[in-house]
Design a protein around this motif. Structure first.
Motif, PDB file in Angstrom:
ATOM      1  N   THR A  96       0.829  -1.478  -0.158  1.00  0.00           N
ATOM      2  CA  THR A  96       0.240  -0.533  -0.271  1.00  0.00           C
ATOM      3  C   THR A  96       0.783   0.844   0.095  1.00  0.00           C
ATOM      4  O   THR A  96       0.159   2.045  -0.246  1.00  0.00           O
ATOM      5  N   GLU A  97       1.872   1.654   0.505  1.00  0.00           N
ATOM      6  CA  GLU A  97       2.476   2.356   1.204  1.00  0.00           C
ATOM      7  C   GLU A  97       3.658   2.534  -0.608  1.00  0.00           C
ATOM      8  O   GLU A  97       3.662   4.077  -0.528  1.00  0.00           O
ATOM      9  N   ASN A  98       3.898   2.060  -1.093  1.00  0.00           N
ATOM     10  CA  ASN A  98       4.906   1.857  -2.346  1.00  0.00           C
ATOM     11  C   ASN A  98       4.603   2.337  -3.269  1.00  0.00           C
ATOM     12  O   ASN A  98       3.522   2.749  -4.438  1.00  0.00           O
ATOM     13  N   TRP A  99       2.583   1.939  -3.129  1.00  0.00           N
ATOM     14  CA  TRP A  99       1.167   1.863  -4.489  1.00  0.00           C
ATOM     15  C   TRP A  99       1.725   3.516  -4.335  1.00  0.00           C
ATOM     16  O   TRP A  99       1.033   4.393  -5.442  1.00  0.00           O
ATOM     17  N   GLU A 100       0.829   4.082  -3.278  1.00  0.00           N
ATOM     18  CA  GLU A 100       0.539   5.384  -3.341  1.00  0.00           C
ATOM     19  C   GLU A 100       1.248   6.127  -3.472  1.00  0.00           C
ATOM     20  O   GLU A 100       1.445   7.293  -3.953  1.00  0.00           O
ATOM     21  N   ILE A 101       2.778   6.046  -3.535  1.00  0.00           N
ATOM     22  CA  ILE A 101       4.277   6.519  -3.759  1.00  0.00           C
ATOM     23  C   ILE A 101       3.792   6.728  -5.383  1.00  0.00           C
ATOM     24  O   ILE A 101       4.500   7.714  -5.691  1.00  0.00           O
ATOM     25  N   LEU A 102       3.675   5.497  -5.826  1.00  0.00           N
ATOM     26  CA  LEU A 102       4.094   5.283  -7.155  1.00  0.00           C
ATOM     27  C   LEU A 102       2.370   6.506  -7.894  1.00  0.00           C
ATOM     28  O   LEU A 102       3.188   7.044  -8.576  1.00  0.00           O
TER      29      LEU A 102
ATOM     30  N   GLY B 100       2.042   4.923 -18.448  1.00  0.00           N
ATOM     31  CA  GLY B 100       0.467   4.295 -18.196  1.00  0.00           C
ATOM     32  C   GLY B 100       0.150   3.251 -18.845  1.00  0.00           C
ATOM     33  O   GLY B 100      -0.836   2.398 -17.969  1.00  0.00           O
ATOM     34  N   LYS B 101       1.398   2.559 -19.701  1.00  0.00           N
ATOM     35  CA  LYS B 101       0.655   0.973 -20.190  1.00  0.00           C
ATOM     36  C   LYS B 101       0.901   0.312 -19.378  1.00  0.00           C
ATOM     37  O   LYS B 101       0.498  -0.731 -18.544  1.00  0.00           O
ATOM     38  N   ARG B 102       2.405   0.753 -18.320  1.00  0.00           N
ATOM     39  CA  ARG B 102       2.750  -0.235 -17.401  1.00  0.00           C
ATOM     40  C   ARG B 102       1.807  -0.243 -16.369  1.00  0.00           C
ATOM     41  O   ARG B 102       2.215  -1.036 -15.567  1.00  0.00           O
ATOM     42  N   LEU B 103       1.334   0.978 -15.820  1.00  0.00           N
ATOM     43  CA  LEU B 103       0.885   1.273 -14.684  1.00  0.00           C
ATOM     44  C   LEU B 103      -0.400  -0.027 -14.868  1.00  0.00           C
ATOM     45  O   LEU B 103      -0.678  -0.428 -13.639  1.00  0.00           O
ATOM     46  N   GLU B 104      -1.358   0.339 -16.247  1.00  0.00           N
ATOM     47  CA  GLU B 104      -2.089  -0.156 -16.270  1.00  0.00           C
ATOM     48  C   GLU B 104      -2.195  -2.000 -15.947  1.00  0.00           C
ATOM     49  O   GLU B 104      -3.092  -2.832 -15.556  1.00  0.00           O
ATOM     50  N   GLU B 105      -0.908  -2.628 -16.308  1.00  0.00           N
ATOM     51  CA  GLU B 105      -0.192  -3.955 -16.859  1.00  0.00           C
ATOM     52  C   GLU B 105      -0.145  -4.399 -14.292  1.00  0.00           C
ATOM     53  O   GLU B 105      -0.528  -5.346 -14.879  1.00  0.00           O
ATOM     54  N   GLU B 106       0.149  -2.636 -14.486  1.00  0.00           N
ATOM     55  CA  GLU B 106       0.585  -3.770 -12.584  1.00  0.00           C
ATOM     56  C   GLU B 106      -0.540  -3.221 -12.334  1.00  0.00           C
ATOM     57  O   GLU B 106      -0.989  -4.444 -11.236  1.00  0.00           O
TER      58      GLU B 106
ATOM     59  N   GLU C 120      -3.805 -12.724  -3.756  1.00  0.00           N
ATOM     60  CA  GLU C 120      -2.781 -11.629  -2.609  1.00  0.00           C
ATOM     61  C   GLU C 120      -3.660 -10.860  -1.493  1.00  0.00           C
ATOM     62  O   GLU C 120      -4.338 -10.364  -2.150  1.00  0.00           O
ATOM     63  N   SER C 121      -3.787 -11.056  -0.379  1.00  0.00           N
ATOM     64  CA  SER C 121      -4.292 -10.067   0.986  1.00  0.00           C
ATOM     65  C   SER C 121      -3.581  -8.549   1.128  1.00  0.00           C
ATOM     66  O   SER C 121      -4.184  -7.561   0.520  1.00  0.00           O
ATOM     67  N   THR C 122      -2.386  -8.875   0.555  1.00  0.00           N
ATOM     68  CA  THR C 122      -2.230  -7.457   0.474  1.00  0.00           C
ATOM     69  C   THR C 122      -2.579  -6.280  -1.536  1.00  0.00           C
ATOM     70  O   THR C 122      -2.979  -5.190  -1.098  1.00  0.00           O
ATOM     71  N   LYS C 123      -1.998  -7.634  -1.963  1.00  0.00           N
ATOM     72  CA  LYS C 123      -2.882  -6.806  -3.359  1.00  0.00           C
ATOM     73  C   LYS C 123      -4.215  -6.384  -3.324  1.00  0.00           C
ATOM     74  O   LYS C 123      -4.383  -5.554  -4.209  1.00  0.00           O
ATOM     75  N   ARG C 124      -4.732  -7.433  -2.311  1.00  0.00           N
ATOM     76  CA  ARG C 124      -6.935  -7.446  -2.546  1.00  0.00           C
ATOM     77  C   ARG C 124      -6.894  -5.794  -1.783  1.00  0.00           C
ATOM     78  O   ARG C 124      -7.256  -5.172  -1.508  1.00  0.00           O
ATOM     79  N   GLU C 125      -6.284  -5.961  -0.255  1.00  0.00           N
ATOM     80  CA  GLU C 125      -5.493  -4.288  -0.480  1.00  0.00           C
ATOM     81  C   GLU C 125      -5.768  -2.775  -1.098  1.00  0.00           C
ATOM     82  O   GLU C 125      -6.597  -2.036  -1.150  1.00  0.00           O
ATOM     83  N   ILE C 126      -4.412  -3.114  -1.197  1.00  0.00           N
ATOM     84  CA  ILE C 126      -4.239  -2.112  -2.369  1.00  0.00           C
ATOM     85  C   ILE C 126      -5.029  -1.472  -3.059  1.00  0.00           C
ATOM     86  O   ILE C 126      -5.902  -0.891  -3.007  1.00  0.00           O
ATOM     87  N   VAL C 127      -6.040  -2.851  -4.079  1.00  0.00           N
ATOM     88  CA  VAL C 127      -7.114  -2.248  -4.959  1.00  0.00           C
ATOM     89  C   VAL C 127      -8.516  -1.816  -4.399  1.00  0.00           C
ATOM     90  O   VAL C 127      -8.624  -0.805  -4.923  1.00  0.00           O
ATOM     91  N   GLN C 128      -8.524  -2.352  -3.604  1.00  0.00           N
ATOM     92  CA  GLN C 128      -9.526  -2.009  -2.094  1.00  0.00           C
ATOM     93  C   GLN C 128      -8.870  -0.585  -1.614  1.00  0.00           C
ATOM     94  O   GLN C 128     -10.716   0.437  -1.953  1.00  0.00           O
TER      95      GLN C 128
ATOM     96  N   GLU D 229      -8.221   6.664  -7.071  1.00  0.00           N
ATOM     97  CA  GLU D 229      -7.087   7.101  -7.600  1.00  0.00           C
ATOM     98  C   GLU D 229      -6.114   6.290  -8.391  1.00  0.00           C
ATOM     99  O   GLU D 229      -5.924   7.492  -9.168  1.00  0.00           O
ATOM    100  N   THR D 230      -6.508   5.431  -8.335  1.00  0.00           N
ATOM    101  CA  THR D 230      -6.001   4.113  -8.904  1.00  0.00           C
ATOM    102  C   THR D 230      -6.501   4.593 -10.808  1.00  0.00           C
ATOM    103  O   THR D 230      -5.233   5.084 -11.836  1.00  0.00           O
ATOM    104  N   GLU D 231      -7.335   4.528 -11.309  1.00  0.00           N
ATOM    105  CA  GLU D 231      -8.258   5.164 -12.020  1.00  0.00           C
ATOM    106  C   GLU D 231      -8.331   6.236 -12.701  1.00  0.00           C
ATOM    107  O   GLU D 231      -8.212   6.971 -13.939  1.00  0.00           O
ATOM    108  N   MET D 232      -8.055   7.474 -11.662  1.00  0.00           N
ATOM    109  CA  MET D 232      -7.476   8.693 -11.807  1.00  0.00           C
ATOM    110  C   MET D 232      -6.262   8.573 -12.766  1.00  0.00           C
ATOM    111  O   MET D 232      -6.505  10.103 -13.786  1.00  0.00           O
TER     112      MET D 232
END
Length: 107
Positions: free
Chosen positions: A41-47, A70-76, A85-93, A98-101
């Motif tokens: 969550t921390e490094n995704w937010e920084i990104l 943009g393409k790389r972000l969309e793939e990630e 995975e719980s950590t990744k589900r937490e990021i999505v949630q 913010e990611t879609e924006m």
């Protein structure tokens, strides 16, 4: 930490050369995406914050496009969304809106 420092320079309206750092920041974002061992969550937010700041300048937007951020972000993002995975589900949630924006900014 370096990416957060550069982000501050680019975002600072009083920094006369802040816009010039946008291309450096885009390079730092690319390297960050390549070398991030695991998304949390921390490094995704920084990104996301970093991409948003850089996308505010014409030079930054061009640099992000040149590196296909943009393409790389969309793939990630797709990988995170497909993961159980719980950590990744937490990021999505926590960062869906913010990611879609950010994805819209990079198109």
């Amino acid at each position: 930490l370096t990416i957060q420092f550069l982000c501050g320079i680019v975002a600072c309206p009083e920094a006369p050369s802040g816009k010039e750092y946008a291309s450096v920041m885009a390079t730092a974002i690319l390297m960050y995406m390549i070398t991030a061992p695991e998304w949390g969550t921390e490094n995704w937010e920084i990104l996301l914050q970093s991409i948003n700041v850089v996308a505010e300048t014409d030079l930054g937007k061009a640099s992000l496009s040149g590196y296909e951020i943009g393409k790389r972000l969309e793939e990630e993002w797709e990988e995170l969304c497909d993961s159980e995975e719980s950590t990744k589900r937490e990021i999505v949630q926590n960062f869906k809106e913010e990611t879609e924006m950010t994805l819209r900014l990079t198109r």
